[in-house]
Design an enzyme around this catalytic site. Structure first.
Site, short mmCIF file in Angstrom:
data_model
loop_
_atom_site.label_atom_id
_atom_site.label_comp_id
_atom_site.label_asym_id
_atom_site.label_seq_id
_atom_site.Cartn_x
_atom_site.Cartn_y
_atom_site.Cartn_z
CB CYS A 37 -0.91 0.00 1.23
SG CYS A 37 -2.04 1.40 1.26
CB CYS B 215 -1.31 3.79 8.15
SG CYS B 215 -2.39 4.43 6.84
CB CYS C 210 -0.82 -0.34 8.28
SG CYS C 210 -1.63 -1.56 7.22
CB CYS D 239 -15.49 -6.96 7.05
SG CYS D 239 -16.80 -6.85 8.26
CB CYS E 219 -18.51 -4.50 5.73
SG CYS E 219 -17.57 -3.05 6.26
CB CYS F 150 -18.15 0.46 9.32
SG CYS F 150 -17.01 -0.39 10.43
NE ARG G 77 -17.55 -5.27 13.88
CZ ARG G 77 -17.85 -4.40 12.93
NH1 ARG G 77 -16.91 -3.73 12.33
NH2 ARG G 77 -19.09 -4.23 12.57
N1 SAM Z 1 -6.67 0.56 3.17
C1 SAM Z 1 -7.92 0.75 3.77
C2 SAM Z 1 -7.94 1.88 4.77
O1 SAM Z 1 -6.93 2.19 5.36
O2 SAM Z 1 -9.01 2.45 4.95
C3 SAM Z 1 -8.48 -0.49 4.42
C4 SAM Z 1 -7.67 -1.44 5.23
S1 SAM Z 1 -7.01 -0.86 6.78
C5 SAM Z 1 -5.95 -2.18 7.20
C6 SAM Z 1 -8.37 -0.89 7.95
C7 SAM Z 1 -8.11 -0.44 9.35
O3 SAM Z 1 -7.46 -1.46 10.09
C8 SAM Z 1 -7.23 0.77 9.58
O4 SAM Z 1 -7.90 1.96 9.36
C9 SAM Z 1 -6.84 0.62 11.04
O5 SAM Z 1 -7.73 1.29 11.88
C10 SAM Z 1 -6.91 -0.91 11.28
N2 SAM Z 1 -5.58 -1.48 11.50
C11 SAM Z 1 -4.62 -1.67 10.57
N3 SAM Z 1 -3.50 -2.19 11.13
C12 SAM Z 1 -3.76 -2.33 12.45
C13 SAM Z 1 -3.00 -2.80 13.57
N4 SAM Z 1 -1.74 -3.22 13.43
N5 SAM Z 1 -3.58 -2.83 14.78
C14 SAM Z 1 -4.85 -2.40 14.93
N6 SAM Z 1 -5.61 -1.94 13.92
C15 SAM Z 1 -5.09 -1.89 12.69
FE1 SF4 Z 2 -2.80 1.16 3.43
FE2 SF4 Z 2 -2.69 -0.03 5.78
FE3 SF4 Z 2 -3.01 2.58 5.67
FE4 SF4 Z 2 -5.03 0.96 4.89
S1 SF4 Z 2 -4.19 1.15 6.95
S2 SF4 Z 2 -4.27 2.79 3.86
S3 SF4 Z 2 -3.83 -0.73 4.03
S4 SF4 Z 2 -1.20 1.45 4.97
#
Ligand code: SAM
Ligand code: SF4
Ligand code: DTB
Length: 336
Positions: A54, A58, A61, A98, A129, A189, A267
């Site tokens: 990606c 973030c 992530c 989801c 979802c 959500c 949730r």
């Molecule tokens: N890329 C899309 C986005 O960011 O909207 C969808 C996937 S993203 C992985 C969905 C959510 O998962 C993130 O917004 C975050 O809140 C949560 N998330 C991701 N990595 C995480 C982690 N290591 N621990 C807890 N929550 C996490």
């Molecule tokens: Fe990409 Fe992960 Fe951020 Fe979603 S949370 S936008 S998958 S880096």
């Protein structure tokens, strides 16, 4: 019935957050019971339909191209494979399926396959979802037309802490997408992550942002950070273990979400695997009424169906069935 308010002040929310723990839980449980059955938990299953690589940064992530987490990037999964996984989730008792993609935003060329997936999963009698990153108004309309029930797009933290965790897009961008989802008539959500090293004030700001949206999200996922080696936050917390959130503070966050957004499904999301059963039980008492089941989240491990079934049995609680969550949404609309 509790009044549904969208005009909460940050001070009011801070006061709720800081109530004596017993008072906080009593108030949250009272609100919960006024709007939901307190012995029921919604089961949702997650599937990563496009993993890793990606372009966003973030800090939590594992799927960010800027993390060194070892997660391998994949292409979008084929429609038939997704449908097969959805069928397994349904057999395991899940109510909502989801699907997540590690995209900044879907490309228009991806949309026909996404639309086919939504239609197929829905035809199985599961709620759908998707979480695909930022959407244009036209993409949100296409998803609505395909019958998508919910779109997940988290605000993640307070506006102030958000900027310290993600630099490639702003909180304003996130709120714009939530607006497009709402305008298209898809249920929203949106939640976030606690335990990223943020302060209590940030947790208050996070709930305040959600609870003052023109309409509360129908689902509010509260994730506990899953610290992943090779991500900015995973590595930072490994060096400063004291920054890890304590269970009581996590339960306070759940309770405050429940009190300020009475109709929403709250949730208990990522991070359950490392939570004791007693903490999870406190979260249910504090108003959490939905969980992710299955042995995997998107890339991280999860508790697993058997463990969850055993936990619910021990607590004398049961899985939600049928259209009960949609009923909650219909009630929300009626209350407007
Ligand atoms: N890329 C899309 C986005 O960011 O909207 C969808 C996937 S993203 C992985 C969905 C959510 O998962 C993130 O917004 C975050 O809140 C949560 N998330 C991701 N990595 C995480 C982690 N290591 N621990 C807890 N929550 C996490
Ligand atoms: Fe990409 Fe992960 Fe951020 Fe979603 S949370 S936008 S998958 S880096
Ligand atoms: C949400 O708030 N939590 C889910 C879902 N929405 C998409 C994702 C949790 C991801 C946990 C980390 C992982 O599996 O990589």
């Amino acid at each position: 019935m509790t009044e549904i308010r969208n005009d909460w002040t940050r001070d009011e929310i801070a006061e709720i957050f800081a109530l004596p723990f017993t008072d906080l839980l009593f108030r949250a449980a009272t609100v919960h019971r006024a709007h939901h059955r307190a012995d029921e938990v919604q089961l949702c299953t997650l599937l990563s339909i496009k993993t890793g690589g990606c372009p966003e940064d973030c800090g939590y992530c594992s799927q960010s191209a800027s993390a060194d987490s070892g997660v391998k990037a994949t292409k979008l999964m084929g429609v038939q494979e997704v449908l097969q996984r959805a069928a397994q989730a349904k057999d395991a008792g899940s109510q909502r399926f989801c699907m997540g993609a590690a995209w900044r935003n879907p490309k228009d060329r991806d949309m026909p396959a996404i639309v086919e997936i939504v239609k197929g999963v829905r035809a199985m009698g599961l709620e759908t979802c998707m979480t695909l990153g930022m959407l244009t108004p036209a993409q949100a309309d296409m998803l609505a037309e395909a019958g998508l029930d919910y779109y997940n797009h988290n605000i993640d933290s307070s506006p102030e802490y958000y900027e310290r965790v993600i630099s490639t897009r702003s909180m304003g961008d996130r709120l714009d997408t939530l607006g497009h989802v709402r305008a298209a008539g898809i249920n929203v959500c949106s939640g976030g992550i606690v335990g990223m090293g943020e302060t209590r004030e940030d947790r208050v700001g996070f709930i305040h942002t959600l609870a003052t949206l023109p309409r509360h999200p129908e689902s509010v996922p509260v994730n506990a950070l899953v610290p992943v080696k090779g991500t900015v936050l995973g590595d930072m917390l490994a060096d400063t273990p004291l920054a890890k959130i304590d269970d009581i503070e996590f339960v306070r966050t759940v309770a405050t979400a429940r009190i300020t957004m009475p109709m929403s499904m709250v949730r208990l999301s990522a991070g359950r695997e490392s939570m004791s059963e007693a903490t999870q039980a406190l979260c249910f008492l504090a108003g959490a009424n939905s969980i992710f089941t299955g042995d995997k989240l998107l890339t991280a491990p999860n508790a697993g169906d058997d463990e969850d079934a055993a936990l619910l049995a021990r607590l004398g609680m049961r899985a939600m069935e049928g259209d009960e969550p949609m009923l909650a949404c219909a009630r929300a609309e009626a209350a407007e």
